[in-house]
Design a protein around this motif. Structure first.
Motif, short mmCIF file in Angstrom:
data_model
loop_
_atom_site.label_atom_id
_atom_site.label_comp_id
_atom_site.label_asym_id
_atom_site.label_seq_id
_atom_site.Cartn_x
_atom_site.Cartn_y
_atom_site.Cartn_z
N GLY A 19 56.23 39.83 42.01
CA GLY A 19 55.76 39.36 40.71
C GLY A 19 54.98 38.06 40.79
N LEU A 20 55.57 37.05 41.41
CA LEU A 20 54.91 35.74 41.49
C LEU A 20 53.64 35.80 42.36
N PRO A 21 53.70 36.38 43.57
CA PRO A 21 52.46 36.45 44.37
C PRO A 21 51.34 37.23 43.66
N SER A 22 51.67 38.31 42.99
CA SER A 22 50.60 39.07 42.33
C SER A 22 50.01 38.25 41.18
N ALA A 23 50.84 37.48 40.51
CA ALA A 23 50.33 36.63 39.43
C ALA A 23 49.46 35.50 39.99
N ILE A 24 49.85 34.96 41.14
CA ILE A 24 49.03 33.91 41.78
C ILE A 24 47.64 34.48 42.07
N MET A 25 47.60 35.70 42.59
CA MET A 25 46.30 36.31 42.89
C MET A 25 45.50 36.54 41.61
N ALA A 26 46.17 37.05 40.59
CA ALA A 26 45.47 37.30 39.32
C ALA A 26 44.91 36.00 38.75
N ALA A 27 45.67 34.91 38.89
CA ALA A 27 45.21 33.61 38.37
C ALA A 27 44.05 33.07 39.20
N CYS A 28 44.10 33.30 40.52
CA CYS A 28 42.97 32.85 41.38
C CYS A 28 41.69 33.57 40.97
N LEU A 29 41.80 34.86 40.70
CA LEU A 29 40.61 35.67 40.41
C LEU A 29 40.10 35.45 38.99
N ASN A 30 40.99 35.01 38.11
CA ASN A 30 40.64 34.90 36.69
C ASN A 30 41.01 33.55 36.12
N PRO A 31 40.34 32.49 36.60
CA PRO A 31 40.75 31.15 36.18
C PRO A 31 40.65 30.93 34.67
N GLY A 32 39.83 31.71 33.97
CA GLY A 32 39.67 31.49 32.54
C GLY A 32 40.64 32.29 31.68
N ARG A 33 41.47 33.12 32.30
CA ARG A 33 42.34 33.98 31.50
C ARG A 33 43.80 33.51 31.61
#
Ligand SMILES: Cc1ncc(C[n+]2csc(CCOP(=O)(O)OP(=O)(O)O)c2C)c(N)n1
Ligand SMILES: [Mg+2]
Length: 547
Positions: A412-426
């Motif tokens: 959960g946390l690693p996948s969210a870290i990746m999602a946040a890296c790819l989508n800094p505005g969301r």
């Protein structure tokens, strides 16, 4: 110019458009690290290789382009195995690179040497040791081709330290080019169209492959054009954009849920992209509906899933051609739509109840309020996954990332870290149980170091709640499932993150809103009332099945 094996590898990765590599180097990777230092690729350190693999896999899942992770030999490489299985079952393109002792001489005998290529073979689409620099450009291109082509998945390359250090011949990388997949042939489209034209009560099911990033538009257009109501599997959530008014629910359970009222009454299910790695969304049986499988690849045949007809080819363009044959010709398209309001009303039951600790339904409701349509929620694995899959409404593709394939805790946390890296505005939110969070909580440091905007919601029941629920449901005494937790607020602060605890029934929504508004990394811990698991998912649904 003479390049070493490591430099050839890194230039081949640049050639694939790789921008970042996640992982933990060892001494066998030092030539690769040095080549990375001189490259355009960023090395993102993680605090466990497993997290790096989850992150790389999620990069592949969200972009369609393989994510890359790096580890040393033996212990580091072995820590990739769960991530490999996560990407293999979840169909996520990923390239894992690991080091190895030299293969031309054995100066350290067998120290730390494990046969990683053999270990990775059943966990990947392809696993290879690189034995000479000259093979690197073609092998890297092949690795990305295999990882990214349908059905996507992980690939492993092992680069021994002496091959990494060895000067190679003067070579340029193999340039990638776009590939168009074949579209379903006319005869198959005609046959599939006829089945749908003849159906009395058709229903569309969107499965895991429906969430491929490049498919979102064509799939939404198909559903809008044919106007047949749809439901989705857990991993098919969000694949149809916009408030279509055709959503019938998510099959988070395999039977007896309210959405099964529609499934059980359908005479034809148009199953788009279902992948049987998922827990069955319904059970096919001798008397059930006809199933038409639409996919990139033929359906795998299972005891519980054996489609009677198939439409195989590039799904987006094939669906466009199918819609051309169906649009405005389906007077019975909405035969099952009348069930929708009742199904959704049952699902929304008690979503706004003020109770402390909050119910899972209320938590899902409050999260939905705080997360805009394009915000991304990444789940770990635990009891709340069923509630989110069932109750959380999605409007944009890949905005609820969950793993209903390996269903591993800790992602959960690693996948969210990746999602946040790819989508800094969301807005990006990780939702974890107090068990699963602790499996990769060390990555809080990674999130803080990367200066991400990320909120982590930890649901606290001091237990492996899902297993405790199963234990109770199966009639076993309550035993062996509870534990103590750290003070999560203090724990977050120790990482330099912010932390808050939800103390009241109505406290979650404003705490989430404030955390998102403030930015940075923020952990919110809330207790959860899991008595709802039995009340709804067992007692209520059992009674529902009898009516
Ligand atoms: C790596 C891994 N270990 C064990 C399991 C089995 N398992 C599934 S859910 C679960 C409990 C999860 O506990 P927690 O994260 O606290 O969530 P809760 O169910 O309590 O909300 C366990 C042990 C798993 N899926 N993955
Ligand atoms: Mg728990």
């Amino acid at each position: 110019m003479v390049l070493t094996g490591a430099e050839l590898l890194v230039s081949a990765l640049e050639n694939e458009g790789v921008e970042q590599i996640f992982g933990i180097p060892g001494e066998e990777n030092l030539d690769v690290v040095e080549a990375l230092r001189k490259s355009s690729i960023k090395l993102v350190l993680t605090r466990h290789e497993q997290a790096a693999a989850f992150m790389a896999a999620t990069h592949g899942r969200l972009t369609g382009r393989a994510g890359v992770c790096l580890a040393t030999l033996g212990p580091g490489a072995l820590n990739f195995t769960t991530g490999a299985a996560y990407a293999l079952l979840g169909a996520m393109p990923m390239v894992m690179i690991t080091g190895q002792k030299g293969i031309l001489s054995r100066k350290q005998a067998r120290f730390q040497v494990v046969d990683i290529v053999s270990t990775m073979t059943p966990l990947t689409k392809m696993a290879r040791q690189i034995v000479s620099p000259a093979t690197i450009p073609s092998l890297v291109r092949e690795a990305f081709r295999v990882a990214q082509q349908e059905r996507p998945g992980p690939v492993h390359l092992e680069l021994p330290e002496d091959i990494a250090h060895e000067p190679g011949p003067d070579m340029v990388p193999v340039p990638p080019h776009p590939i168009d997949l074949p579209i379903a042939p006319r005869a198959a489209l005609d046959r599939a169209a006829q089945l749908i034209l003849d159906a009395e009560r058709p229903l569309i099911m969107l499965g895991a492959a429906a969430s491929r990033p490049r498919l979102a538009e064509a799939l939404s257009a198909f559903v809008q054009r044919v106007q047949i109501p749809f439901f989705n599997t857990q991993m098919g959530k969000g694949a149809v954009t916009g408030g279509s008014g055709l959503y019938m629910g998510t099959a988070a359970l395999s039977e007896r849920d309210y959405v099964h009222r529609a499934i059980d009454r359908a005479d034809l299910i148009i199953s788009i992209g279902h992948d049987t790695v998922e827990k069955p969304p319904f059970f096919m049986g001798p008397d059930g509906p006809t199933v038409l499988h639409v996919g990139y690849l033929p359906a795998t045949v299972e005891e519980v899933f054996f489609p009677q007809a198939e439409l195989i080819g590039d799904v987006g363009p094939s669906l466009t051609l199918l819609a051309d044959r169906l649009e405005h010709k389906l007077p019975r398209a909405q035969a099952l739509l009348g069930l929708r309001d009742d199904i959704l009303a049952h699902i929304a039951d008690r979503a706004e109840e003020s109770r402390y600790p909050p119910t899972p339904q209320r938590i899902v409701h409050d999260v939905r309020e705080a997360v805009p349509e394009d915000g991304i929620v990444c789940l770990d694995n635990g009891m709340y996954k069923i509630w989110f899959a069932r109750n959380y409404r999605t409007h944009v593709a890949n905005t609820l990332l969950l793993d209903n394939a390996l269903a591993t805790m800790g992602a959960g946390l690693p996948s969210a870290i990746m999602a946040a890296c790819l989508n800094p505005g969301r807005r990006v939110l990780a939702v974890c149980g107090d068990g699963g969070f602790m499996m990769n909580s060390q990555e809080m440091e990674t999130a803080v170091r990367l200066k991400l905007n990320l909120v982590v919601l930890v649901l606290q029941d001091h237990a492996y709640g899902m297993i405790r629920w199963k234990q109770a449901t199966d009639g076993f005494p309550d035993f062996g499932m509870t534990f103590g937790d750290p003070d999560f607020v203090a724990y977050a602060k120790a990482y330099g993150a912010k932390g808050s605890r939800v103390e009241t029934a109505d406290g979650l929504a404003p705490t989430l809103e404030a955390a998102f508004a403030a930015g940075g990394v923020h952990l919110i811990v809330t207790p959860v009332d899991y008595s709802e698991n039995k009340r709804v998912l067992v007692d209520e649904l059992r009674a529902n099945a009898l009516t």
